[in-house]
Design a protein around this motif. Structure first.
Motif, mmCIF file in Angstrom:
data_model
loop_
_atom_site.group_PDB
_atom_site.id
_atom_site.type_symbol
_atom_site.label_atom_id
_atom_site.label_comp_id
_atom_site.label_asym_id
_atom_site.label_seq_id
_atom_site.Cartn_x
_atom_site.Cartn_y
_atom_site.Cartn_z
ATOM 1 N N SER A 222 -6.484 5.351 -6.111
ATOM 2 C CA SER A 222 -7.497 7.119 -6.179
ATOM 3 C C SER A 222 -8.029 7.022 -7.825
ATOM 4 N N GLU A 223 -7.921 5.761 -8.730
ATOM 5 C CA GLU A 223 -8.524 6.205 -9.919
ATOM 6 C C GLU A 223 -8.819 5.576 -9.521
ATOM 7 N N MET A 224 -9.092 4.633 -8.961
ATOM 8 C CA MET A 224 -10.561 3.529 -9.006
ATOM 9 C C MET A 224 -11.917 4.392 -8.408
ATOM 10 N N VAL A 225 -11.353 4.782 -6.911
ATOM 11 C CA VAL A 225 -12.657 5.728 -6.356
ATOM 12 C C VAL A 225 -12.543 7.255 -7.136
ATOM 13 N N LEU A 226 -11.877 7.555 -7.643
ATOM 14 C CA LEU A 226 -13.085 8.898 -8.794
ATOM 15 C C LEU A 226 -13.163 8.381 -9.850
ATOM 16 N N ALA A 227 -13.360 6.823 -10.086
ATOM 17 C CA ALA A 227 -14.120 6.150 -11.439
ATOM 18 C C ALA A 227 -15.289 5.942 -10.221
ATOM 19 N N MET A 228 -15.543 5.878 -9.240
ATOM 20 C CA MET A 228 -16.937 5.184 -8.056
ATOM 21 C C MET A 228 -17.290 6.173 -8.303
ATOM 22 N N VAL A 229 -16.906 7.206 -7.987
ATOM 23 C CA VAL A 229 -17.366 8.835 -7.717
ATOM 24 C C VAL A 229 -17.943 9.406 -8.877
ATOM 25 N N GLU A 230 -17.641 9.163 -10.163
ATOM 26 C CA GLU A 230 -17.707 9.354 -11.337
ATOM 27 C C GLU A 230 -19.531 9.038 -11.223
ATOM 28 N N ASN A 231 -19.098 7.104 -11.264
ATOM 29 C CA ASN A 231 -20.695 6.108 -11.592
ATOM 30 C C ASN A 231 -21.365 6.623 -10.857
ATOM 31 N N ALA A 232 -21.394 7.021 -9.303
ATOM 32 C CA ALA A 232 -22.433 7.442 -8.766
ATOM 33 C C ALA A 232 -22.898 8.479 -8.896
ATOM 34 N N LYS A 233 -22.305 9.984 -9.512
ATOM 35 C CA LYS A 233 -22.880 10.857 -9.724
ATOM 36 C C LYS A 233 -23.770 10.516 -10.327
ATOM 37 N N GLU A 234 -23.219 9.323 -11.876
ATOM 38 C CA GLU A 234 -23.687 9.462 -12.937
ATOM 39 C C GLU A 234 -25.625 7.977 -12.586
ATOM 40 N N SER A 235 -25.125 7.588 -12.435
ATOM 41 C CA SER A 235 -26.257 6.909 -11.584
ATOM 42 C C SER A 235 -27.797 7.393 -10.882
ATOM 43 N N SER A 236 -28.738 6.498 -10.868
ATOM 44 C CA SER A 236 -29.793 6.989 -10.739
ATOM 45 C C SER A 236 -29.686 6.933 -8.656
ATOM 46 N N TRP A 237 -30.706 7.078 -7.944
ATOM 47 C CA TRP A 237 -30.502 6.244 -6.415
ATOM 48 C C TRP A 237 -31.309 5.169 -6.343
ATOM 49 N N ALA B 117 -9.700 4.186 -17.857
ATOM 50 C CA ALA B 117 -8.592 5.505 -18.920
ATOM 51 C C ALA B 117 -8.217 6.672 -17.824
ATOM 52 N N ILE B 118 -8.667 6.974 -16.404
ATOM 53 C CA ILE B 118 -8.375 8.201 -15.881
ATOM 54 C C ILE B 118 -6.198 7.925 -15.589
ATOM 55 N N TYR B 119 -6.406 6.386 -15.817
ATOM 56 C CA TYR B 119 -4.967 5.874 -15.508
ATOM 57 C C TYR B 119 -4.024 6.364 -16.175
ATOM 58 N N ASN B 120 -4.122 6.158 -17.677
ATOM 59 C CA ASN B 120 -3.964 6.181 -18.907
ATOM 60 C C ASN B 120 -4.116 7.702 -19.223
ATOM 61 N N ASP B 121 -4.857 8.283 -18.682
ATOM 62 C CA ASP B 121 -4.964 9.960 -18.790
ATOM 63 C C ASP B 121 -3.814 10.786 -18.211
ATOM 64 N N ARG B 122 -3.766 10.296 -16.695
ATOM 65 C CA ARG B 122 -2.470 10.326 -15.957
ATOM 66 C C ARG B 122 -1.255 10.163 -16.935
ATOM 67 N N ARG C 279 0.864 -1.285 0.015
ATOM 68 C CA ARG C 279 -0.339 -0.176 -0.362
ATOM 69 C C ARG C 279 0.687 1.287 -0.058
ATOM 70 N N SER C 280 2.161 1.371 0.172
ATOM 71 C CA SER C 280 2.781 2.224 0.301
ATOM 72 C C SER C 280 3.321 2.541 -0.910
ATOM 73 N N ARG D 215 -1.379 3.435 -4.794
ATOM 74 C CA ARG D 215 -1.681 3.655 -4.016
ATOM 75 C C ARG D 215 -2.731 4.836 -5.286
ATOM 76 N N ARG D 216 -1.801 5.096 -6.475
ATOM 77 C CA ARG D 216 -2.109 6.071 -7.545
ATOM 78 C C ARG D 216 -3.783 5.631 -8.274
ATOM 79 N N LYS D 217 -3.424 4.025 -8.399
ATOM 80 C CA LYS D 217 -4.514 3.335 -8.887
ATOM 81 C C LYS D 217 -5.877 3.196 -8.640
#
Length: 164
Positions: free
Chosen positions: A84-99, A138-143, A74-75, A80-82
């Motif tokens: 964080s990208e997974m968390v960003l993708a989860m947040v994007e998915n949650a914003k795009e999805s219905s409740w 995709a986020i990982y590749n963009d970064r 984890r250190s 850690r970067r991977k």
């Protein structure tokens, strides 16, 4: 017979020295307090050492059972970067999805977290998990692309400044 008398008098002397009345006398109280603090500290240290060692053993058994090593790396910055990208993708998915979809996703994630990966060995990953993984990649590749471009720009800038 004198040896028996000496042994009896010695045991009597030890009993009197260790009696509570004797230890709590004002002239012996600081020594008694210091001794009790040392014994308590030693007992606490020993107990914590045993607990930490037991925790390590249990974690090793748990990791072995799940097929992972104790060193979870984890250190390292890449893991850690991977994450964080997974968390960003989860947040994007949650914003795009219905409740309703978010609740279903939360139920699935909770079940998978509590039961582990073995809970869904028979089934394929749900679509939202595949979507999150694709977006994280995709986020990982963009970064990585932007980091490579930044390094390239820096190299060009250094070469240009060294030429003049």
């Amino acid at each position: 017979m004198p040896a028996l008398i000496n042994a009896v008098s010695l045991s009597t002397a030890i009993r009197q020295t260790l009696s509570a009345k004797h230890l709590l006398k004002p002239e012996h109280f600081p020594k008694t307090l210091a001794l009790s603090m040392l014994i308590s500290g030693f007992a606490g240290y020993t107990t914590m050492t045993i607990i930490v060692n037991q925790k390590k053993k249990v974690m090793e058994q748990y990791d072995d059972a799940r097929g992972r090593s104790m060193n979870r790396s984890r250190s390292s910055s890449s893991s850690r970067r991977k994450e964080s990208e997974m968390v960003l993708a989860m947040v994007e998915n949650a914003k795009e999805s219905s409740w309703q979809q978010n609740i279903e996703n939360a139920v699935y994630a909770t079940r998978r977290f509590t039961l582990g990966d073995a809970a869904d060995k028979d089934r394929d990953e749900p679509d939202f998990v595949k979507k999150i993984r694709r977006r994280a990649t995709a986020i990982y590749n963009d970064r990585n692309d932007s980091a490579i471009a930044a390094m390239h720009r820096e190299r060009i800038r250094k070469q240009a400044s060294s030429n003049f």
